[in-house]
Structures are given as C-alpha cells and as structure tokens.
Design an enzyme around this catalytic site. Structure first.
Site, PDB file in Angstrom:
ATOM      1  CB  CYS A 144      -1.736  -6.909   3.296  1.00 12.11           C
ATOM      2  SG  CYS A 144      -0.310  -5.910   3.751  1.00 12.11           S
ATOM      3  CB  CYS A 188      -0.975  -3.705   1.705  1.00  8.45           C
ATOM      4  SG  CYS A 188       0.306  -4.952   1.710  1.00  8.45           S
TER       5      CYS A 188
END
Length: 105
Positions: free
Chosen positions: A35, A32
């Site tokens: 993230c 991600c």
C-alpha cells in the site's frame, strides 16, 4: 486531491455526488507495505486524470466501509460509476491501475 473517507455514510455520499464521473477507491492500511509503495503513484493520478474522483480509505479507520465493500486484502482498488461498482482488483500493480482508469473513465 485524493479524498480521505472515514465512514460508510461519507462513502455513500461521495458515490452519489460523483454522478457519472469515475470514482477510484484505494482500500489500504498504514501497516501494509505494498500500500505504501503504490500510494505516491495513486496520488499522482489525480493530476493526470482531473475528471476522475480519487478516494483513499484506511480499512482500520473505516471498517464499516471495508466490510460493506467486501474488501479482503490490501491494497484493493474498486472502480465505481453511476453509483455502481464496475471493476475491482487487488495488489500494488501500477499498470493495471492506470489501464483500469483509462478503460472506465
């Protein structure tokens, strides 16, 4: 230090052990992009807020926790106090993260 939690049993234990302290949980994944962008900021909050418990959960490693907590996208930040969820938001928003920490601690 950010604690890495790997399963639901460990997650429940962390919630119980924290008592009245605020717990901030970062649900993320290695693949991600957002993230990865917010991770250093999340880790820097440990120094700034020593009375807050910071937990990181990789949704691929701890699918039982992600499912139990109804996580639909990453990153998702959940805030717990006294074993109860008090707040949640999704997205790599540094300002929102720090505002929520200040509000609930």
């Amino acid at each position: 230090m950010v604690k890495i939690v790997g399963d639901l049993t460990e997650f429940r234990a962390e919630l119980s052990n924290a008592g009245s302290k605020l717990i901030v949980v970062d649900f993320s994944a290695t693949w991600c992009g957002p993230c990865k962008m917010i991770k250093p900021f999340f880790h820097s909050m440990v120094e700034k807020y020593p009375d807050v418990v910071f937990i990181e959960i990789d949704v691929d490693d701890a699918q039982d926790v992600a499912s139990h907590c109804d996580v639909k996208c990453m990153p998702t930040f959940q805030f717990y106090k006294n074993n109860e969820k008090v707040h949640e938001f999704s997205g790599a928003n540094k300002e929102k993260l720090e505002e929520a920490i200040k509000k609930y601690m």
